[in-house]
Design a protein around this motif. Structure first.
Motif, PDB file in Angstrom:
ATOM      1  N   THR A   1      -3.799   1.503  -6.602  1.00  0.00           N
ATOM      2  CA  THR A   1      -3.133   1.250  -5.328  1.00  0.00           C
ATOM      3  C   THR A   1      -3.768   2.151  -4.290  1.00  0.00           C
ATOM      4  OG1 THR A   1      -1.052   0.728  -6.436  1.00  0.00           O
ATOM      5  CG2 THR A   1      -0.930   1.261  -4.096  1.00  0.00           C
ATOM      6  N   ILE A   2      -4.118   1.557  -3.142  1.00  0.00           N
ATOM      7  CA  ILE A   2      -4.692   2.336  -2.055  1.00  0.00           C
ATOM      8  C   ILE A   2      -3.728   2.340  -0.869  1.00  0.00           C
ATOM      9  CG2 ILE A   2      -7.062   1.843  -2.762  1.00  0.00           C
ATOM     10  CD1 ILE A   2      -7.229  -0.035  -0.267  1.00  0.00           C
ATOM     11  N   ALA A   3      -3.886   3.340  -0.008  1.00  0.00           N
ATOM     12  CA  ALA A   3      -3.146   3.415   1.249  1.00  0.00           C
ATOM     13  C   ALA A   3      -4.158   3.262   2.375  1.00  0.00           C
ATOM     14  CB  ALA A   3      -2.419   4.748   1.369  1.00  0.00           C
ATOM     15  N   SER A   4      -3.842   2.375   3.325  1.00  0.00           N
ATOM     16  CA  SER A   4      -4.765   2.126   4.422  1.00  0.00           C
ATOM     17  C   SER A   4      -4.018   1.522   5.603  1.00  0.00           C
ATOM     18  CB  SER A   4      -5.878   1.169   3.977  1.00  0.00           C
ATOM     19  OG  SER A   4      -6.853   1.044   4.989  1.00  0.00           O
ATOM     20  N   LYS A   5      -4.608   1.634   6.769  1.00  0.00           N
ATOM     21  CA  LYS A   5      -4.059   1.019   7.972  1.00  0.00           C
ATOM     22  C   LYS A   5      -4.890  -0.206   8.328  1.00  0.00           C
ATOM     23  CE  LYS A   5      -2.046   5.124  10.015  1.00  0.00           C
ATOM     24  NZ  LYS A   5      -1.820   5.834  11.273  1.00  0.00           N
ATOM     25  N   LEU A   6      -4.262  -1.132   9.018  1.00  0.00           N
ATOM     26  CA  LEU A   6      -4.997  -2.273   9.560  1.00  0.00           C
ATOM     27  C   LEU A   6      -5.795  -1.795  10.770  1.00  0.00           C
ATOM     28  CD1 LEU A   6      -2.270  -5.049   9.324  1.00  0.00           C
ATOM     29  CD2 LEU A   6      -4.309  -4.815   7.910  1.00  0.00           C
ATOM     30  N   PRO A   7      -6.860  -2.503  11.119  1.00  0.00           N
ATOM     31  CA  PRO A   7      -7.735  -2.038  12.209  1.00  0.00           C
ATOM     32  C   PRO A   7      -7.181  -2.327  13.605  1.00  0.00           C
ATOM     33  CG  PRO A   7      -8.609  -4.057  11.287  1.00  0.00           C
ATOM     34  CD  PRO A   7      -7.412  -3.685  10.458  1.00  0.00           C
ATOM     35  N   TYR A   8      -5.981  -1.824  13.900  1.00  0.00           N
ATOM     36  CA  TYR A   8      -5.445  -1.916  15.251  1.00  0.00           C
ATOM     37  C   TYR A   8      -4.583  -0.685  15.525  1.00  0.00           C
ATOM     38  CZ  TYR A   8      -1.073  -3.705  13.173  1.00  0.00           C
ATOM     39  OH  TYR A   8       0.072  -3.857  12.440  1.00  0.00           O
ATOM     40  N   ASP A   9      -4.445  -0.336  16.802  1.00  0.00           N
ATOM     41  CA  ASP A   9      -3.670   0.840  17.179  1.00  0.00           C
ATOM     42  C   ASP A   9      -2.241   0.743  16.657  1.00  0.00           C
ATOM     43  OD1 ASP A   9      -5.864   1.817  18.499  1.00  0.00           O
ATOM     44  OD2 ASP A   9      -5.228   1.095  20.470  1.00  0.00           O
ATOM     45  N   ASN A  10      -1.711   1.865  16.232  1.00  0.00           N
ATOM     46  CA  ASN A  10      -0.332   1.996  15.772  1.00  0.00           C
ATOM     47  C   ASN A  10      -0.016   1.194  14.505  1.00  0.00           C
ATOM     48  OD1 ASN A  10       0.269   3.726  17.952  1.00  0.00           O
ATOM     49  ND2 ASN A  10       0.559   1.956  19.276  1.00  0.00           N
ATOM     50  N   SER A  11      -1.017   0.875  13.725  1.00  0.00           N
ATOM     51  CA  SER A  11      -0.767   0.184  12.460  1.00  0.00           C
ATOM     52  C   SER A  11      -0.018   1.124  11.524  1.00  0.00           C
ATOM     53  CB  SER A  11      -2.084  -0.227  11.798  1.00  0.00           C
ATOM     54  OG  SER A  11      -1.866  -0.657  10.470  1.00  0.00           O
ATOM     55  N   PRO A  12       0.989   0.614  10.831  1.00  0.00           N
ATOM     56  CA  PRO A  12       1.616   1.450   9.792  1.00  0.00           C
ATOM     57  C   PRO A  12       0.637   1.666   8.640  1.00  0.00           C
ATOM     58  CG  PRO A  12       2.615  -0.745   9.831  1.00  0.00           C
ATOM     59  CD  PRO A  12       1.606  -0.697  10.932  1.00  0.00           C
ATOM     60  N   LEU A  13       0.948   2.626   7.816  1.00  0.00           N
ATOM     61  CA  LEU A  13       0.144   2.878   6.623  1.00  0.00           C
ATOM     62  C   LEU A  13       0.662   1.959   5.526  1.00  0.00           C
ATOM     63  CD1 LEU A  13      -2.105   4.688   5.471  1.00  0.00           C
ATOM     64  CD2 LEU A  13      -0.323   6.281   4.768  1.00  0.00           C
ATOM     65  N   TYR A  14      -0.187   1.036   5.084  1.00  0.00           N
ATOM     66  CA  TYR A  14       0.199   0.070   4.062  1.00  0.00           C
ATOM     67  C   TYR A  14      -0.294   0.525   2.699  1.00  0.00           C
ATOM     68  CZ  TYR A  14       1.259  -3.302   7.743  1.00  0.00           C
ATOM     69  OH  TYR A  14       1.797  -3.942   8.820  1.00  0.00           O
ATOM     70  N   ARG A  15       0.399   0.083   1.654  1.00  0.00           N
ATOM     71  CA  ARG A  15      -0.117   0.275   0.295  1.00  0.00           C
ATOM     72  C   ARG A  15      -0.553  -1.092  -0.214  1.00  0.00           C
ATOM     73  NH1 ARG A  15       5.389   1.270  -0.562  1.00  0.00           N
ATOM     74  NH2 ARG A  15       6.373  -0.444  -1.686  1.00  0.00           N
ATOM     75  N   LEU A  16      -1.649  -1.106  -0.918  1.00  0.00           N
ATOM     76  CA  LEU A  16      -2.260  -2.349  -1.368  1.00  0.00           C
ATOM     77  C   LEU A  16      -2.716  -2.187  -2.812  1.00  0.00           C
ATOM     78  CD1 LEU A  16      -3.536  -5.158  -0.592  1.00  0.00           C
ATOM     79  CD2 LEU A  16      -5.570  -3.878   0.041  1.00  0.00           C
ATOM     80  N   SER A  17      -2.229  -3.062  -3.685  1.00  0.00           N
ATOM     81  CA  SER A  17      -2.661  -3.055  -5.076  1.00  0.00           C
ATOM     82  C   SER A  17      -4.034  -3.718  -5.162  1.00  0.00           C
ATOM     83  CB  SER A  17      -1.649  -3.812  -5.939  1.00  0.00           C
ATOM     84  OG  SER A  17      -2.063  -3.803  -7.283  1.00  0.00           O
ATOM     85  N   VAL A  18      -4.948  -3.071  -5.861  1.00  0.00           N
ATOM     86  CA  VAL A  18      -6.331  -3.544  -5.955  1.00  0.00           C
ATOM     87  C   VAL A  18      -6.717  -3.670  -7.418  1.00  0.00           C
ATOM     88  CG1 VAL A  18      -8.744  -3.015  -5.403  1.00  0.00           C
ATOM     89  CG2 VAL A  18      -6.935  -2.411  -3.781  1.00  0.00           C
ATOM     90  N   ARG A  19      -7.167  -4.839  -7.790  1.00  0.00           N
ATOM     91  CA  ARG A  19      -7.680  -5.066  -9.144  1.00  0.00           C
ATOM     92  C   ARG A  19      -9.179  -4.850  -9.103  1.00  0.00           C
ATOM     93  NH1 ARG A  19      -7.215  -8.556 -13.743  1.00  0.00           N
ATOM     94  NH2 ARG A  19      -8.329  -7.299 -15.243  1.00  0.00           N
ATOM     95  N   LEU A  20      -9.704  -4.007  -9.991  1.00  0.00           N
ATOM     96  CA  LEU A  20     -11.128  -3.687 -10.006  1.00  0.00           C
ATOM     97  C   LEU A  20     -11.917  -4.864 -10.570  1.00  0.00           C
ATOM     98  CD1 LEU A  20     -10.868   0.004 -11.259  1.00  0.00           C
ATOM     99  CD2 LEU A  20     -10.889  -0.843  -8.908  1.00  0.00           C
ATOM    100  N   ASN A  21     -12.852  -5.343  -9.792  1.00  0.00           N
ATOM    101  CA  ASN A  21     -13.646  -6.513 -10.148  1.00  0.00           C
ATOM    102  C   ASN A  21     -14.565  -6.215 -11.338  1.00  0.00           C
ATOM    103  OD1 ASN A  21     -14.670  -9.114  -9.888  1.00  0.00           O
ATOM    104  ND2 ASN A  21     -16.266  -8.466  -8.471  1.00  0.00           N
ATOM    105  N   GLY A  22     -14.551  -7.110 -12.310  1.00  0.00           N
ATOM    106  CA  GLY A  22     -15.437  -6.974 -13.458  1.00  0.00           C
ATOM    107  C   GLY A  22     -14.957  -5.990 -14.506  1.00  0.00           C
ATOM    108  N   ILE A  23     -13.763  -5.458 -14.337  1.00  0.00           N
ATOM    109  CA  ILE A  23     -13.205  -4.488 -15.279  1.00  0.00           C
ATOM    110  C   ILE A  23     -11.967  -5.109 -15.928  1.00  0.00           C
ATOM    111  CG2 ILE A  23     -12.217  -2.173 -15.551  1.00  0.00           C
ATOM    112  CD1 ILE A  23     -15.090  -2.055 -14.565  1.00  0.00           C
ATOM    113  N   ASP A  24     -11.896  -5.044 -17.242  1.00  0.00           N
ATOM    114  CA  ASP A  24     -10.712  -5.518 -17.964  1.00  0.00           C
ATOM    115  C   ASP A  24     -10.411  -4.500 -19.051  1.00  0.00           C
ATOM    116  OD1 ASP A  24      -8.591  -7.046 -18.829  1.00  0.00           O
ATOM    117  OD2 ASP A  24      -9.829  -8.414 -20.003  1.00  0.00           O
TER     118      ASP A  24
END
Length: 93
Positions: free
Chosen positions: A34-57
């Motif tokens: 899970t990563i934390a990141s903002k969208l590319p606009y002013d005053n974006s909240p900090l979102y959490r995003l689940s990321v599945r690693l490509n090619g890894i099982d």
């Protein structure tokens, strides 16, 4: 009248998520973080995003058919990935 579903695919544009990366705040298992990141606009909240690693099982942590050996292997891979990326910035491609 409903439109033929086969035409719907051709009528759409692929959505590309505007987040290019973020700081790893959780390692669920060896292939999901899970990563934390903002969208590319002013005053974006900090979102959490689940990321599945490509090619890894890797072995599963939970599930009705998950053996104790698989759970143990999952914990080992989780720890390995945690030590590699936790609290670091990762770039999404």
């Amino acid at each position: 009248m409903a439109k033929n579903l086969s035409h719907l695919w051709n009528d759409t544009v692929e959505f590309t998520f505007p987040i290019k990366g973020g700081r790893v705040i959780k390692v669920y298992d060896g292939d999901t973080i899970t990563i934390a990141s903002k969208l590319p606009y002013d005053n974006s909240p900090l979102y959490r995003l689940s990321v599945r690693l490509n090619g890894i099982d890797t072995p599963e942590m939970k599930g009705k058919d998950v053996s104790d050996d698989e759970k143990q292997a999952a914990k080992i891979t989780q720890e390995f990935v945690y030590n590699l990326v936790f609290n670091k910035y990762v770039r999404l491609e």
